[in-house]
Design a protein around this motif. Sequence first.
Motif, PDB file in Angstrom:
ATOM      1  N   LYS A   1      -5.054  -8.606   0.984  1.00 15.21           N
ATOM      2  CA  LYS A   1      -5.569  -8.371  -0.368  1.00 15.21           C
ATOM      3  C   LYS A   1      -5.400  -6.894  -0.719  1.00 15.21           C
ATOM      4  O   LYS A   1      -5.920  -6.019  -0.021  1.00 15.21           O
ATOM      5  CB  LYS A   1      -7.041  -8.771  -0.445  1.00 15.21           C
ATOM      6  CG  LYS A   1      -7.655  -8.589  -1.818  1.00 15.21           C
ATOM      7  CD  LYS A   1      -9.127  -9.017  -1.798  1.00 15.21           C
ATOM      8  CE  LYS A   1      -9.775  -8.796  -3.143  1.00 15.21           C
ATOM      9  NZ  LYS A   1     -11.223  -9.179  -3.111  1.00 15.21           N
ATOM     10  N   VAL A   2      -4.673  -6.638  -1.799  1.00 13.84           N
ATOM     11  CA  VAL A   2      -4.367  -5.253  -2.194  1.00 13.84           C
ATOM     12  C   VAL A   2      -4.924  -4.993  -3.583  1.00 13.84           C
ATOM     13  O   VAL A   2      -4.428  -5.529  -4.577  1.00 13.84           O
ATOM     14  CB  VAL A   2      -2.841  -5.010  -2.182  1.00 13.84           C
ATOM     15  CG1 VAL A   2      -2.543  -3.560  -2.539  1.00 13.84           C
ATOM     16  CG2 VAL A   2      -2.247  -5.373  -0.822  1.00 13.84           C
ATOM     17  N   PRO A   3      -5.970  -4.158  -3.696  1.00 14.33           N
ATOM     18  CA  PRO A   3      -6.520  -3.815  -5.002  1.00 14.33           C
ATOM     19  C   PRO A   3      -5.844  -2.563  -5.564  1.00 14.33           C
ATOM     20  O   PRO A   3      -5.297  -1.750  -4.809  1.00 14.33           O
ATOM     21  CB  PRO A   3      -7.987  -3.541  -4.697  1.00 14.33           C
ATOM     22  CG  PRO A   3      -7.950  -2.972  -3.311  1.00 14.33           C
ATOM     23  CD  PRO A   3      -6.795  -3.645  -2.600  1.00 14.33           C
ATOM     24  N   ASN A   4      -5.855  -2.415  -6.856  1.00 15.48           N
ATOM     25  CA  ASN A   4      -5.346  -1.191  -7.489  1.00 15.48           C
ATOM     26  C   ASN A   4      -6.539  -0.277  -7.766  1.00 15.48           C
ATOM     27  O   ASN A   4      -7.471  -0.662  -8.475  1.00 15.48           O
ATOM     28  CB  ASN A   4      -4.626  -1.529  -8.801  1.00 15.48           C
ATOM     29  CG  ASN A   4      -3.839  -0.336  -9.335  1.00 15.48           C
ATOM     30  OD1 ASN A   4      -4.318   0.789  -9.345  1.00 15.48           O
ATOM     31  ND2 ASN A   4      -2.629  -0.576  -9.794  1.00 15.48           N
ATOM     32  N   GLU A   5      -6.512   0.915  -7.202  1.00 10.64           N
ATOM     33  CA  GLU A   5      -7.632   1.837  -7.324  1.00 10.64           C
ATOM     34  C   GLU A   5      -7.399   2.933  -8.355  1.00 10.64           C
ATOM     35  O   GLU A   5      -8.241   3.808  -8.531  1.00 10.64           O
ATOM     36  CB  GLU A   5      -7.943   2.468  -5.963  1.00 10.64           C
ATOM     37  CG  GLU A   5      -8.424   1.472  -4.922  1.00 10.64           C
ATOM     38  CD  GLU A   5      -8.832   2.144  -3.631  1.00 10.64           C
ATOM     39  OE1 GLU A   5      -8.270   3.215  -3.333  1.00 10.64           O
ATOM     40  OE2 GLU A   5      -9.707   1.615  -2.939  1.00 10.64           O
ATOM     41  N   GLN A   6      -6.271   2.913  -9.034  1.00  9.59           N
ATOM     42  CA  GLN A   6      -5.994   3.945 -10.022  1.00  9.59           C
ATOM     43  C   GLN A   6      -6.095   3.380 -11.442  1.00  9.59           C
ATOM     44  O   GLN A   6      -5.797   2.210 -11.671  1.00  9.59           O
ATOM     45  CB  GLN A   6      -4.601   4.549  -9.791  1.00  9.59           C
ATOM     46  CG  GLN A   6      -4.483   5.288  -8.466  1.00  9.59           C
ATOM     47  CD  GLN A   6      -3.283   6.218  -8.409  1.00  9.59           C
ATOM     48  OE1 GLN A   6      -2.656   6.517  -9.422  1.00  9.59           O
ATOM     49  NE2 GLN A   6      -2.968   6.696  -7.215  1.00  9.59           N
ATOM     50  N   ASP A   7      -6.508   4.252 -12.366  1.00  7.66           N
ATOM     51  CA  ASP A   7      -6.706   3.825 -13.743  1.00  7.66           C
ATOM     52  C   ASP A   7      -5.449   3.941 -14.596  1.00  7.66           C
ATOM     53  O   ASP A   7      -5.370   3.331 -15.670  1.00  7.66           O
ATOM     54  CB  ASP A   7      -7.827   4.652 -14.400  1.00  7.66           C
ATOM     55  CG  ASP A   7      -9.171   4.441 -13.718  1.00  7.66           C
ATOM     56  OD1 ASP A   7      -9.404   3.326 -13.201  1.00  7.66           O
ATOM     57  OD2 ASP A   7      -9.982   5.394 -13.685  1.00  7.66           O
ATOM     58  N   ASP A   8      -4.478   4.722 -14.132  1.00 10.42           N
ATOM     59  CA  ASP A   8      -3.310   4.983 -14.974  1.00 10.42           C
ATOM     60  C   ASP A   8      -1.991   4.748 -14.239  1.00 10.42           C
ATOM     61  O   ASP A   8      -0.955   5.296 -14.603  1.00 10.42           O
ATOM     62  CB  ASP A   8      -3.359   6.421 -15.503  1.00 10.42           C
ATOM     63  CG  ASP A   8      -3.464   7.446 -14.380  1.00 10.42           C
ATOM     64  OD1 ASP A   8      -3.584   7.029 -13.216  1.00 10.42           O
ATOM     65  OD2 ASP A   8      -3.433   8.655 -14.674  1.00 10.42           O
ATOM     66  N   ALA A   9      -2.022   3.937 -13.168  1.00  9.21           N
ATOM     67  CA  ALA A   9      -0.796   3.649 -12.417  1.00  9.21           C
ATOM     68  C   ALA A   9      -0.892   2.270 -11.808  1.00  9.21           C
ATOM     69  O   ALA A   9      -1.989   1.737 -11.595  1.00  9.21           O
ATOM     70  CB  ALA A   9      -0.564   4.700 -11.333  1.00  9.21           C
ATOM     71  N   SER A  10       0.262   1.676 -11.531  1.00 11.69           N
ATOM     72  CA  SER A  10       0.321   0.346 -10.933  1.00 11.69           C
ATOM     73  C   SER A  10       0.913   0.422  -9.527  1.00 11.69           C
ATOM     74  O   SER A  10       1.760   1.265  -9.237  1.00 11.69           O
ATOM     75  CB  SER A  10       1.176  -0.589 -11.794  1.00 11.69           C
ATOM     76  OG  SER A  10       0.594  -0.777 -13.075  1.00 11.69           O
ATOM     77  N   THR A  11       0.455  -0.473  -8.664  1.00 11.46           N
ATOM     78  CA  THR A  11       1.010  -0.567  -7.320  1.00 11.46           C
ATOM     79  C   THR A  11       2.323  -1.338  -7.381  1.00 11.46           C
ATOM     80  O   THR A  11       2.368  -2.465  -7.886  1.00 11.46           O
ATOM     81  CB  THR A  11       0.041  -1.286  -6.369  1.00 11.46           C
ATOM     82  OG1 THR A  11      -1.165  -0.515  -6.261  1.00 11.46           O
ATOM     83  CG2 THR A  11       0.646  -1.450  -4.986  1.00 11.46           C
ATOM     84  N   THR A  12       3.385  -0.743  -6.863  1.00 11.33           N
ATOM     85  CA  THR A  12       4.699  -1.381  -6.944  1.00 11.33           C
ATOM     86  C   THR A  12       5.304  -1.683  -5.571  1.00 11.33           C
ATOM     87  O   THR A  12       6.351  -2.320  -5.492  1.00 11.33           O
ATOM     88  CB  THR A  12       5.682  -0.484  -7.719  1.00 11.33           C
ATOM     89  OG1 THR A  12       5.712   0.815  -7.109  1.00 11.33           O
ATOM     90  CG2 THR A  12       5.239  -0.342  -9.171  1.00 11.33           C
ATOM     91  N   LYS A  13       4.624  -1.237  -4.501  1.00  8.45           N
ATOM     92  CA  LYS A  13       5.162  -1.496  -3.169  1.00  8.45           C
ATOM     93  C   LYS A  13       4.025  -1.542  -2.152  1.00  8.45           C
ATOM     94  O   LYS A  13       3.116  -0.705  -2.183  1.00  8.45           O
ATOM     95  CB  LYS A  13       6.166  -0.404  -2.781  1.00  8.45           C
ATOM     96  CG  LYS A  13       6.907  -0.658  -1.476  1.00  8.45           C
ATOM     97  CD  LYS A  13       7.941   0.457  -1.235  1.00  8.45           C
ATOM     98  CE  LYS A  13       8.734   0.244   0.024  1.00  8.45           C
ATOM     99  NZ  LYS A  13       9.714   1.330   0.257  1.00  8.45           N
ATOM    100  N   VAL A  14       4.103  -2.528  -1.260  1.00  6.14           N
ATOM    101  CA  VAL A  14       3.108  -2.677  -0.197  1.00  6.14           C
ATOM    102  C   VAL A  14       3.855  -2.927   1.105  1.00  6.14           C
ATOM    103  O   VAL A  14       4.656  -3.855   1.211  1.00  6.14           O
ATOM    104  CB  VAL A  14       2.150  -3.846  -0.483  1.00  6.14           C
ATOM    105  CG1 VAL A  14       1.185  -4.032   0.689  1.00  6.14           C
ATOM    106  CG2 VAL A  14       1.384  -3.626  -1.779  1.00  6.14           C
ATOM    107  N   GLU A  15       3.602  -2.079   2.103  1.00  6.35           N
ATOM    108  CA  GLU A  15       4.213  -2.231   3.418  1.00  6.35           C
ATOM    109  C   GLU A  15       3.116  -2.471   4.448  1.00  6.35           C
ATOM    110  O   GLU A  15       2.141  -1.724   4.505  1.00  6.35           O
ATOM    111  CB  GLU A  15       4.993  -0.970   3.800  1.00  6.35           C
ATOM    112  CG  GLU A  15       6.105  -0.593   2.843  1.00  6.35           C
ATOM    113  CD  GLU A  15       6.665   0.781   3.141  1.00  6.35           C
ATOM    114  OE1 GLU A  15       7.468   0.895   4.086  1.00  6.35           O
ATOM    115  OE2 GLU A  15       6.284   1.743   2.438  1.00  6.35           O
ATOM    116  N   VAL A  16       3.290  -3.512   5.245  1.00  6.66           N
ATOM    117  CA  VAL A  16       2.311  -3.820   6.289  1.00  6.66           C
ATOM    118  C   VAL A  16       3.007  -3.790   7.639  1.00  6.66           C
ATOM    119  O   VAL A  16       3.930  -4.579   7.896  1.00  6.66           O
ATOM    120  CB  VAL A  16       1.660  -5.197   6.061  1.00  6.66           C
ATOM    121  CG1 VAL A  16       0.727  -5.533   7.220  1.00  6.66           C
ATOM    122  CG2 VAL A  16       0.888  -5.215   4.751  1.00  6.66           C
ATOM    123  N   ALA A  17       2.571  -2.889   8.498  1.00  5.32           N
ATOM    124  CA  ALA A  17       3.111  -2.782   9.856  1.00  5.32           C
ATOM    125  C   ALA A  17       2.324  -3.705  10.775  1.00  5.32           C
ATOM    126  O   ALA A  17       1.085  -3.685  10.792  1.00  5.32           O
ATOM    127  CB  ALA A  17       3.027  -1.340  10.345  1.00  5.32           C
TER     128      ALA A  17
END
Length: 239
Positions: A48-64
Amino acid sequence: MNAKSRIAAAATVAASAVLVLSAPAFAHVSVSPEGEAAKGGYATVNFKVPNEQDDASTTKVEVAFPTDHPLASVMTEPVPGWNVKVTKSKLDKPLEIHGEKIDEAVSKVTWTADGKGIQPGTFQKFPVSMGQLPENADELVFKAIQTYDNKDVVRWIEPQQKGQEEPEHPAPTLQLTAASDEHGGAAAKDDAKAGTEKAASDDSDSSDTTARVLGIVGIVVGAAGVAFGVLAGRRRTTA
Protein backbone atom coordinates in the motif's frame (compact mmCIF):
# COMPACT_ATOMS: atom_id res chain seq x y z
CA MET A 1 -2.91 39.70 33.26
CA ASN A 2 -5.48 38.66 35.88
CA ALA A 3 -5.99 35.16 37.23
CA LYS A 4 -8.80 34.31 34.81
CA SER A 5 -6.70 35.38 31.81
CA ARG A 6 -3.75 33.31 32.99
CA ILE A 7 -5.99 30.27 33.43
CA ALA A 8 -7.47 30.75 29.97
CA ALA A 9 -4.04 31.12 28.40
CA ALA A 10 -2.76 28.00 30.14
CA ALA A 11 -5.80 26.05 28.98
CA THR A 12 -5.19 27.16 25.40
CA VAL A 13 -1.57 26.06 25.52
CA ALA A 14 -2.54 22.71 27.03
CA ALA A 15 -5.21 22.15 24.38
CA SER A 16 -2.70 22.95 21.63
CA ALA A 17 -0.22 20.51 23.10
CA VAL A 18 -2.89 17.78 23.19
CA LEU A 19 -3.72 18.42 19.53
CA VAL A 20 -0.07 18.20 18.56
CA LEU A 21 0.47 14.98 20.52
CA SER A 22 -2.69 13.35 19.19
CA ALA A 23 -2.10 14.29 15.56
CA PRO A 24 -1.87 11.13 13.42
CA ALA A 25 1.51 10.14 12.07
CA PHE A 26 2.06 10.35 8.34
CA ALA A 27 1.05 7.26 6.44
CA HIS A 28 3.87 5.18 5.06
CA VAL A 29 4.41 2.39 2.56
CA SER A 30 3.24 -0.87 4.11
CA VAL A 31 2.63 -4.51 3.23
CA SER A 32 -0.22 -6.72 4.43
CA PRO A 33 -1.49 -10.17 3.44
CA GLU A 34 -4.86 -11.06 2.00
CA GLY A 35 -5.89 -13.55 4.67
CA GLU A 36 -2.71 -14.84 6.26
CA ALA A 37 0.94 -15.33 5.38
CA ALA A 38 1.79 -18.71 6.89
CA LYS A 39 5.33 -19.96 7.24
CA GLY A 40 6.29 -22.41 4.52
CA GLY A 41 3.30 -21.48 2.37
CA TYR A 42 2.33 -19.02 -0.32
CA ALA A 43 0.50 -15.74 0.13
CA THR A 44 -0.96 -12.81 -1.76
CA VAL A 45 0.06 -9.49 -0.26
CA ASN A 46 -0.67 -5.85 -1.00
CA PHE A 47 1.94 -3.11 -0.97
CA LYS A 48 0.00 0.00 0.00
CA VAL A 49 1.56 3.27 -1.18
CA PRO A 50 0.02 6.57 -0.01
CA ASN A 51 0.83 9.97 -1.51
CA GLU A 52 2.13 12.28 1.21
CA GLN A 53 2.64 15.41 -0.89
CA ASP A 54 0.05 18.06 -1.68
CA ASP A 55 1.47 19.23 -4.99
CA ALA A 56 3.07 16.12 -6.56
CA SER A 57 2.10 12.63 -7.65
CA THR A 58 3.90 9.34 -7.08
CA THR A 59 5.03 7.96 -10.43
CA LYS A 60 7.39 5.15 -9.45
CA VAL A 61 7.52 2.53 -6.69
CA GLU A 62 10.43 0.12 -6.24
CA VAL A 63 10.28 -2.73 -3.74
CA ALA A 64 13.45 -4.65 -2.91
CA PHE A 65 12.84 -8.23 -1.78
CA PRO A 66 14.73 -9.75 1.15
CA THR A 67 18.02 -11.44 0.37
CA ASP A 68 18.27 -13.33 3.66
CA HIS A 69 15.05 -15.21 2.81
CA PRO A 70 14.85 -15.20 -1.00
CA LEU A 71 11.54 -15.85 -2.73
CA ALA A 72 11.69 -17.92 -5.89
CA SER A 73 8.06 -17.49 -6.94
CA VAL A 74 6.72 -13.95 -7.33
CA MET A 75 3.78 -12.99 -9.56
CA THR A 76 2.31 -9.53 -9.95
CA GLU A 77 -1.28 -8.59 -10.70
CA PRO A 78 -1.90 -6.04 -13.46
CA VAL A 79 -2.63 -2.59 -12.03
CA PRO A 80 -4.39 -0.17 -14.42
CA GLY A 81 -2.20 2.82 -15.22
CA TRP A 82 1.05 1.11 -14.19
CA ASN A 83 3.77 -0.89 -15.89
CA VAL A 84 5.59 -3.52 -13.85
CA LYS A 85 9.05 -5.04 -14.07
CA VAL A 86 10.24 -8.05 -12.07
CA THR A 87 14.00 -8.32 -11.56
CA LYS A 88 15.67 -11.61 -10.64
CA SER A 89 19.18 -12.25 -9.33
CA LYS A 90 21.41 -15.29 -9.01
CA LEU A 91 21.55 -16.87 -5.60
CA ASP A 92 24.83 -17.58 -3.83
CA LYS A 93 23.19 -20.68 -2.37
CA PRO A 94 20.52 -22.41 -4.49
CA LEU A 95 17.12 -23.10 -2.95
CA GLU A 96 15.39 -26.46 -3.01
CA ILE A 97 11.63 -26.23 -3.50
CA HIS A 98 9.43 -29.27 -4.08
CA GLY A 99 12.51 -31.31 -4.88
CA GLU A 100 13.84 -28.86 -7.46
CA LYS A 101 16.90 -26.65 -7.10
CA ILE A 102 16.33 -22.94 -7.76
CA ASP A 103 19.41 -20.82 -8.49
CA GLU A 104 17.70 -17.42 -8.81
CA ALA A 105 15.07 -15.41 -6.95
CA VAL A 106 13.24 -12.13 -7.31
CA SER A 107 15.31 -9.25 -5.99
CA LYS A 108 13.11 -6.28 -6.96
CA VAL A 109 9.72 -5.32 -8.38
CA THR A 110 9.29 -1.89 -9.97
CA TRP A 111 5.99 -0.22 -10.83
CA THR A 112 6.11 2.82 -13.13
CA ALA A 113 3.07 4.96 -13.88
CA ASP A 114 2.09 5.45 -17.50
CA GLY A 115 -0.52 8.01 -16.52
CA LYS A 116 -1.12 10.35 -13.61
CA GLY A 117 0.21 7.99 -10.95
CA ILE A 118 -0.83 8.29 -7.32
CA GLN A 119 -2.24 11.77 -6.95
CA PRO A 120 -2.34 13.89 -3.77
CA GLY A 121 -4.80 12.66 -1.17
CA THR A 122 -4.94 9.10 -2.59
CA PHE A 123 -3.18 5.75 -2.29
CA GLN A 124 -2.60 2.72 -4.49
CA LYS A 125 -2.37 -1.00 -3.72
CA PHE A 126 0.02 -3.24 -5.64
CA PRO A 127 -0.91 -6.96 -5.25
CA VAL A 128 1.81 -9.62 -5.37
CA SER A 129 1.62 -13.40 -4.99
CA MET A 130 4.75 -14.81 -3.39
CA GLY A 131 6.31 -17.93 -1.97
CA GLN A 132 7.57 -20.17 -0.73
CA LEU A 133 7.62 -18.23 2.55
CA PRO A 134 10.43 -19.18 4.94
CA GLU A 135 9.71 -21.58 7.79
CA ASN A 136 12.45 -20.21 10.06
CA ALA A 137 11.47 -16.52 10.17
CA ASP A 138 8.74 -14.51 11.89
CA GLU A 139 8.76 -11.64 9.40
CA LEU A 140 10.00 -10.49 6.01
CA VAL A 141 11.42 -7.00 5.65
CA PHE A 142 11.11 -5.26 2.28
CA LYS A 143 12.65 -1.93 1.29
CA ALA A 144 10.66 0.50 -0.80
CA ILE A 145 11.63 3.62 -2.74
CA GLN A 146 8.89 6.09 -3.66
CA THR A 147 9.53 8.63 -6.43
CA TYR A 148 7.41 11.73 -7.11
CA ASP A 149 7.00 13.61 -10.38
CA ASN A 150 8.78 16.61 -8.81
CA LYS A 151 11.89 14.39 -8.46
CA ASP A 152 11.51 13.93 -4.70
CA VAL A 153 12.51 10.45 -3.52
CA VAL A 154 11.44 8.89 -0.23
CA ARG A 155 13.30 5.78 0.94
CA TRP A 156 11.24 3.50 3.18
CA ILE A 157 14.19 1.36 4.24
CA GLU A 158 14.59 1.68 8.03
CA PRO A 159 13.91 -1.59 9.90
CA GLN A 160 11.84 -1.50 13.06
CA GLN A 161 13.95 -2.27 16.13
CA LYS A 162 12.24 -4.14 18.97
CA GLY A 163 11.50 -1.97 21.95
CA GLN A 164 12.16 1.27 20.07
CA GLU A 165 9.94 3.88 18.51
CA GLU A 166 8.96 3.55 14.89
CA PRO A 167 11.58 5.12 12.62
CA GLU A 168 10.76 8.06 10.40
CA HIS A 169 10.79 5.96 7.23
CA PRO A 170 10.03 2.36 8.29
CA ALA A 171 10.55 -0.47 5.83
CA PRO A 172 7.42 -2.45 4.91
CA THR A 173 7.37 -5.56 7.10
CA LEU A 174 5.28 -8.68 6.54
CA GLN A 175 4.45 -10.63 9.69
CA LEU A 176 4.36 -14.39 9.21
CA THR A 177 1.97 -16.68 11.05
CA ALA A 178 2.47 -20.27 12.20
CA ALA A 179 2.18 -22.98 9.56
CA SER A 180 -1.48 -23.90 9.14
CA ASP A 181 -1.07 -27.47 7.78
CA GLU A 182 -1.49 -29.08 11.20
CA HIS A 183 -4.55 -27.02 12.01
CA GLY A 184 -5.95 -27.63 8.55
CA GLY A 185 -5.38 -31.37 8.93
CA ALA A 186 -7.11 -31.38 12.29
CA ALA A 187 -10.02 -29.47 10.86
CA ALA A 188 -10.24 -31.88 7.95
CA LYS A 189 -10.22 -34.81 10.37
CA ASP A 190 -12.96 -33.18 12.44
CA ASP A 191 -15.03 -32.59 9.31
CA ALA A 192 -14.50 -36.20 8.20
CA LYS A 193 -15.47 -37.46 11.64
CA ALA A 194 -18.56 -35.27 11.70
CA GLY A 195 -19.49 -36.53 8.22
CA THR A 196 -19.05 -40.15 9.29
CA GLU A 197 -21.14 -39.62 12.42
CA LYS A 198 -23.84 -37.90 10.38
CA ALA A 199 -23.86 -40.72 7.85
CA ALA A 200 -24.09 -43.29 10.64
CA SER A 201 -26.92 -41.30 12.20
CA ASP A 202 -28.72 -41.12 8.85
CA ASP A 203 -28.27 -44.88 8.37
CA SER A 204 -29.58 -45.51 11.87
CA ASP A 205 -32.59 -43.30 11.28
CA SER A 206 -33.20 -45.02 7.95
CA SER A 207 -32.99 -48.47 9.59
CA ASP A 208 -35.41 -47.43 12.34
CA THR A 209 -37.86 -46.08 9.77
CA THR A 210 -37.65 -49.26 7.71
CA ALA A 211 -38.23 -51.38 10.79
CA ARG A 212 -41.29 -49.35 11.75
CA VAL A 213 -42.74 -49.62 8.24
CA LEU A 214 -42.19 -53.37 8.12
CA GLY A 215 -43.72 -53.73 11.55
CA ILE A 216 -46.82 -51.81 10.52
CA VAL A 217 -47.09 -53.84 7.30
CA GLY A 218 -46.81 -57.04 9.32
CA ILE A 219 -49.58 -55.94 11.66
CA VAL A 220 -51.81 -55.01 8.75
CA VAL A 221 -51.15 -58.31 6.98
CA GLY A 222 -51.76 -60.24 10.19
CA ALA A 223 -55.03 -58.42 10.84
CA ALA A 224 -56.12 -59.08 7.28
CA GLY A 225 -55.33 -62.79 7.72
CA VAL A 226 -57.36 -62.97 10.92
CA ALA A 227 -60.27 -61.20 9.27
CA PHE A 228 -60.10 -63.55 6.27
CA GLY A 229 -60.08 -66.58 8.59
CA VAL A 230 -63.09 -65.36 10.53
CA LEU A 231 -65.00 -64.60 7.33
CA ALA A 232 -64.15 -68.03 5.89
CA GLY A 233 -65.37 -69.73 9.05
CA ARG A 234 -68.67 -67.91 8.90
CA ARG A 235 -69.14 -68.96 5.26
CA ARG A 236 -68.54 -72.65 6.15
CA THR A 237 -70.98 -72.43 9.03
CA THR A 238 -73.63 -70.87 6.83
CA ALA A 239 -73.13 -73.47 4.16
